[in-house]
Scaffold this motif. Structure first.
Motif, mmCIF file in Angstrom:
data_model
loop_
_atom_site.group_PDB
_atom_site.id
_atom_site.type_symbol
_atom_site.label_atom_id
_atom_site.label_comp_id
_atom_site.label_asym_id
_atom_site.label_seq_id
_atom_site.Cartn_x
_atom_site.Cartn_y
_atom_site.Cartn_z
ATOM 1 N N LYS A 1 0.813 -1.215 0.000
ATOM 2 C CA LYS A 1 0.000 0.000 0.000
ATOM 3 C C LYS A 1 0.849 1.268 0.000
ATOM 4 C CE LYS A 1 -4.291 -1.880 1.734
ATOM 5 N NZ LYS A 1 -5.467 -1.646 2.588
ATOM 6 N N VAL A 2 2.118 1.111 -0.332
ATOM 7 C CA VAL A 2 2.981 2.250 -0.646
ATOM 8 C C VAL A 2 3.080 2.281 -2.168
ATOM 9 C CG1 VAL A 2 5.254 3.295 -0.403
ATOM 10 C CG2 VAL A 2 4.268 2.001 1.496
ATOM 11 N N ALA A 3 2.364 3.206 -2.798
ATOM 12 C CA ALA A 3 2.219 3.218 -4.249
ATOM 13 C C ALA A 3 2.988 4.377 -4.872
ATOM 14 C CB ALA A 3 0.741 3.318 -4.624
ATOM 15 N N PHE A 4 3.750 4.065 -5.909
ATOM 16 C CA PHE A 4 4.441 5.076 -6.704
ATOM 17 C C PHE A 4 3.762 5.101 -8.068
ATOM 18 C CE2 PHE A 4 7.454 3.312 -3.688
ATOM 19 C CZ PHE A 4 8.041 4.434 -3.131
ATOM 20 N N VAL A 5 3.104 6.199 -8.413
ATOM 21 C CA VAL A 5 2.362 6.282 -9.664
ATOM 22 C C VAL A 5 2.765 7.543 -10.419
ATOM 23 C CG1 VAL A 5 0.417 5.002 -8.700
ATOM 24 C CG2 VAL A 5 0.386 7.504 -8.652
ATOM 25 N N THR A 6 2.535 7.517 -11.716
ATOM 26 C CA THR A 6 2.782 8.679 -12.567
ATOM 27 C C THR A 6 1.448 9.307 -12.930
ATOM 28 O OG1 THR A 6 4.739 7.602 -13.485
ATOM 29 C CG2 THR A 6 3.852 9.485 -14.698
ATOM 30 N N VAL A 7 1.341 10.626 -12.826
ATOM 31 C CA VAL A 7 0.107 11.291 -13.193
ATOM 32 C C VAL A 7 -0.194 10.976 -14.661
ATOM 33 C CG1 VAL A 7 1.244 13.455 -13.850
ATOM 34 C CG2 VAL A 7 -1.141 13.486 -13.140
ATOM 35 N N PRO A 8 -1.422 10.566 -14.991
ATOM 36 C CA PRO A 8 -1.745 10.236 -16.385
ATOM 37 C C PRO A 8 -1.567 11.435 -17.308
ATOM 38 C CG PRO A 8 -3.395 9.312 -14.903
ATOM 39 C CD PRO A 8 -2.540 10.231 -14.069
ATOM 40 N N VAL A 9 -0.851 11.228 -18.376
ATOM 41 C CA VAL A 9 -0.536 12.314 -19.317
ATOM 42 C C VAL A 9 -0.738 11.833 -20.740
ATOM 43 C CG1 VAL A 9 1.116 13.424 -17.766
ATOM 44 C CG2 VAL A 9 1.914 11.664 -19.354
ATOM 45 N N MET A 10 -0.681 12.775 -21.669
ATOM 46 C CA MET A 10 -0.720 12.456 -23.098
ATOM 47 C C MET A 10 0.084 13.518 -23.827
ATOM 48 S SD MET A 10 -4.691 13.478 -23.826
ATOM 49 C CE MET A 10 -5.324 15.135 -23.482
ATOM 50 N N PRO A 11 0.520 13.232 -25.068
ATOM 51 C CA PRO A 11 1.319 14.219 -25.811
ATOM 52 C C PRO A 11 0.521 15.495 -26.063
ATOM 53 C CG PRO A 11 1.505 12.046 -26.804
ATOM 54 C CD PRO A 11 0.414 11.945 -25.795
ATOM 55 N N TYR A 12 1.217 16.622 -26.035
ATOM 56 C CA TYR A 12 0.617 17.922 -26.327
ATOM 57 C C TYR A 12 0.452 18.046 -27.841
ATOM 58 C CZ TYR A 12 0.234 23.067 -26.389
ATOM 59 O OH TYR A 12 -0.180 24.359 -26.582
ATOM 60 N N GLU A 13 -0.736 18.371 -28.281
ATOM 61 C CA GLU A 13 -1.026 18.316 -29.706
ATOM 62 C C GLU A 13 -0.175 19.266 -30.537
ATOM 63 O OE1 GLU A 13 -4.898 19.777 -30.904
ATOM 64 O OE2 GLU A 13 -5.145 20.819 -28.975
ATOM 65 N N TYR A 14 0.304 20.370 -29.964
ATOM 66 C CA TYR A 14 1.094 21.337 -30.718
ATOM 67 C C TYR A 14 2.593 21.100 -30.611
ATOM 68 C CZ TYR A 14 -3.373 23.749 -30.869
ATOM 69 O OH TYR A 14 -4.701 24.053 -31.065
ATOM 70 N N ASP A 15 3.008 20.183 -29.735
ATOM 71 C CA ASP A 15 4.430 19.865 -29.573
ATOM 72 C C ASP A 15 4.515 18.499 -28.913
ATOM 73 O OD1 ASP A 15 7.091 19.603 -29.012
ATOM 74 O OD2 ASP A 15 7.321 21.510 -27.972
ATOM 75 N N THR A 16 4.767 17.456 -29.684
ATOM 76 C CA THR A 16 4.763 16.092 -29.166
ATOM 77 C C THR A 16 5.932 15.814 -28.234
ATOM 78 O OG1 THR A 16 5.910 15.342 -31.171
ATOM 79 C CG2 THR A 16 3.502 15.181 -31.151
ATOM 80 N N ASN A 17 6.878 16.766 -28.132
ATOM 81 C CA ASN A 17 7.957 16.616 -27.152
ATOM 82 C C ASN A 17 7.521 17.083 -25.763
ATOM 83 O OD1 ASN A 17 9.959 15.627 -28.961
ATOM 84 N ND2 ASN A 17 10.213 17.705 -29.755
ATOM 85 N N ARG A 18 6.315 17.592 -25.641
ATOM 86 C CA ARG A 18 5.775 18.037 -24.360
ATOM 87 C C ARG A 18 4.522 17.235 -24.032
ATOM 88 N NH1 ARG A 18 10.092 19.457 -24.285
ATOM 89 N NH2 ARG A 18 10.981 21.559 -24.107
ATOM 90 N N LEU A 19 4.152 17.226 -22.770
ATOM 91 C CA LEU A 19 3.008 16.448 -22.293
ATOM 92 C C LEU A 19 1.992 17.362 -21.636
ATOM 93 C CD1 LEU A 19 5.079 13.625 -20.532
ATOM 94 C CD2 LEU A 19 3.959 13.434 -22.762
ATOM 95 N N VAL A 20 0.733 16.928 -21.644
ATOM 96 C CA VAL A 20 -0.318 17.580 -20.876
ATOM 97 C C VAL A 20 -1.049 16.505 -20.089
ATOM 98 C CG1 VAL A 20 -0.646 19.553 -22.411
ATOM 99 C CG2 VAL A 20 -1.919 17.423 -22.831
ATOM 100 N N ILE A 21 -1.762 16.903 -19.058
ATOM 101 C CA ILE A 21 -2.482 15.939 -18.234
ATOM 102 C C ILE A 21 -3.667 15.365 -18.998
ATOM 103 C CG2 ILE A 21 -3.952 15.717 -16.182
ATOM 104 C CD1 ILE A 21 -2.053 17.531 -14.718
ATOM 105 N N ASN A 22 -3.812 14.062 -18.942
ATOM 106 C CA ASN A 22 -4.993 13.389 -19.484
ATOM 107 C C ASN A 22 -6.083 13.493 -18.422
ATOM 108 O OD1 ASN A 22 -6.993 11.514 -20.200
ATOM 109 N ND2 ASN A 22 -5.517 10.119 -21.143
ATOM 110 N N GLU A 23 -6.933 14.502 -18.560
ATOM 111 C CA GLU A 23 -7.871 14.827 -17.486
ATOM 112 C C GLU A 23 -8.827 13.686 -17.161
ATOM 113 O OE1 GLU A 23 -9.842 18.502 -18.031
ATOM 114 O OE2 GLU A 23 -8.012 19.658 -18.275
#
Length: 507
Positions: free
Chosen positions: A315-337
């Protein structure tokens, strides 16, 4: 006061973020029990973070440690209400842990690591949420408390650059807006802290599937399990081109694996009950730590650390906030709301994200995961479009226990995997069970994982694999299915009970 716009990021804002001025997690109570023993409280605050791979303070020689702190304001967001003082016995607590790329006296305006640590009110769950450094989020207006410079709000800016907009309090304000939380504290450490902490711990065990030689970070490891400390520990945490696809996803996965290993080591060695060890760690870390002004005012955090030492590893969890590529720059990410909102809701409502058995006895020592729950039958597998009879899967035994490949093969065959084959013993033993799959075989690999109750974090794409290749490790040394090590659902990450290995870039 002057005004200027931060230089990072840019672009349209998606869904507006609600004003967080009055938003607070439930269960908060103003505390009236603060005493004058501020040094003890501050030291105990960091002690509580040992179970999430943070930094540790001993409750001894307080006056000597007291002068090591640097402090900065908690929240620089305009209009945000101050965080309430938490009751460490009844309230949840959020602590933002920042790692900067400052070293050798060089100043940094970026946070290299951003992890939000959430401690549940009953201290039965710890959730550590990693935010990628390439993530774009709305940034609030922040005023630098030292210079008076005002940094304008941005519709979208790079989150790791918020540190340069006045300090860690701007990063706190940005994450508050994104998550709906009201973060209680922050702790910021530089590279020297990582190196010295790993030295004081006597090294942290990490696992890689292939030799890694990354001249950019300096990471140089042979295949298998190594104990890393000093410069190699820092390189393992920093390498961006050594693992996975050479991007931030592989880097975060490696960081989570390192922290999980650190948690297991600290718990196995009983560090929280050993005052000399605690003081040694305290001396190491306090020299390289910046905390918020209010951290020393939190009461009774020694009792918090005492309660956290018994938390279940599943119950000690390490997770990554869900994200997806930014449509105007695929080298950047935005949150997958859509994917992230359930995570944020769980944190705000004080719910853990990992489901693990806590009433079962500890796992046998041969599994390599001390304190993990005993074997349980996996939950019913939902119907999928994958026909087990069509899955070409080869099994090899890396568990150190003779005949494990044949035992697991028999179970898979009984479940319809008629193309399953035993490949004998692996070249070397591995602490972790892993499923490697080639391009186009992901769903088949996941079907094998579901059947054997193998966590999805241990299902890995491999450019040098054809079909599905199952390596039975020491954590699957008995039984037809793996014991429950904590289910994270659709979230990417792992629990502290899970042992994971990293694949070298290009493999």
């Amino acid at each position: 006061m002057s005004s200027r716009r931060a230089a990072t990021g840019g672009g349209p804002l998606g869904k507006p973020t609600a004003d967080q001025g009055s938003a607070e997690p439930s269960g908060r109570h103003l505390s009236t029990g603060a005493s004058g023993h501020t040094a003890l409280k501050a030291i105990a605050a960091v002690l509580a973070l040992v179970l999430v791979g943070g930094v540790v303070f001993g409750a001894v020689q307080l006056l000597r440690l007291r002068g090591n702190f640097d402090t900065q304001p908690l929240n620089l967001g305009s209009g945000d209400a101050p965080a309430e003082v938490v009751d460490t016995n009844t309230d949840p607590m959020q602590i933002l842990v920042l790692g900067t790329d400052e070293r050798d006296g060089q100043n940094s305006n970026n946070s290299d690591v951003m992890m939000l640590v959430n401690l549940s009110a009953d201290r039965s769950n710890v959730t550590v949420v990693s935010f990628p450094r390439d993530l774009l989020v709305p940034l609030p207006e922040c005023e630098d408390p030292s210079s008076g410079t005002v940094y304008d709000a941005m519709d979208l800016g790079q989150l790791n650059g918020a540190l340069g907009n006045g300090g860690p309090g701007c990063t706190v304000a940005a994450i508050n807006d994104v998550t709906g939380l009201s973060i209680d504290h922050f702790m910021m450490a530089d590279f020297d802290a990582v190196k010295e902490l790993s030295n004081t711990l006597g090294g942290v065990e990490v696992c890689v599937n292939q030799p890694v030689d990354d001249p950019l970070s300096g990471l140089d490891l042979p295949a298998g399990v190594s104990s890393v400390q000093g410069d190699q520990a820092l390189a393992f945490l920093r390498t961006r081109h050594g693992f996975g696809d050479g991007g931030d996803e592989g880097r975060i996965r490696a960081q989570q694996s390192f922290l999980a290993s650190m948690v297991r080591k600290v718990k196995e060695e009983g560090t929280l009950n050993n005052l000399p060890k605690l003081y040694s760690l305290a001396e190491t870390v306090t020299k390289n730590l910046t905390v918020d002004d209010g951290l020393a005012d939190i009461p009774d955090l020694v009792s918090l650390a005492t309660r956290l030492k018994d938390v279940d590893l599943g119950k000690v969890a390490f997770v990554t906030v869900p994200v997806m590529p930014y449509e105007y720059d695929t080298n950047r990410l935005v949150i997958n709301e859509e994917a992230a909102q359930p995570l944020f809701d769980a944190l705000v409502s004080d719910q853990g994200v990992s489901a693990a058995e806590t009433s079962a006895p500890a796992a046998p020592a041969e599994t390599g995961t001390p304190g993990a729950p005993a074997a349980t039958e996996p939950a019913a597998v939902e119907p999928t479009a994958v026909d087990p009879a069509a899955v070409p899967v080869t099994l090899v035994n890396a568990s150190g226990k003779a005949g494990r490949d044949a035992q697991v093969l028999e179970f898979l065959t009984s479940k319809g995997f008629v193309q399953a084959l035993a490949g004998g013993s692996a070249a070397a033993e591995s602490p972790a069970t892993q499923i490697f799959y080639g391009y186009g075989y992901e769903e088949m690999a996941l079907e094998v994982a579901r059947t054997l109750n193998i966590p999805s974090v241990q299902v890995v794409l491999s450019a040098v694999t054809t079909g599905v290749y199952l390596e039975v490790g020491a954590d699957f040394a008995t039984g037809s299915t793996m014991r429950d090590l904590g289910d994270l659902g659709d979230l990417d990450g792992q629990t502290a009970a899970q042992v994971t290995c990293q694949s070298a870039f290009g493999n």
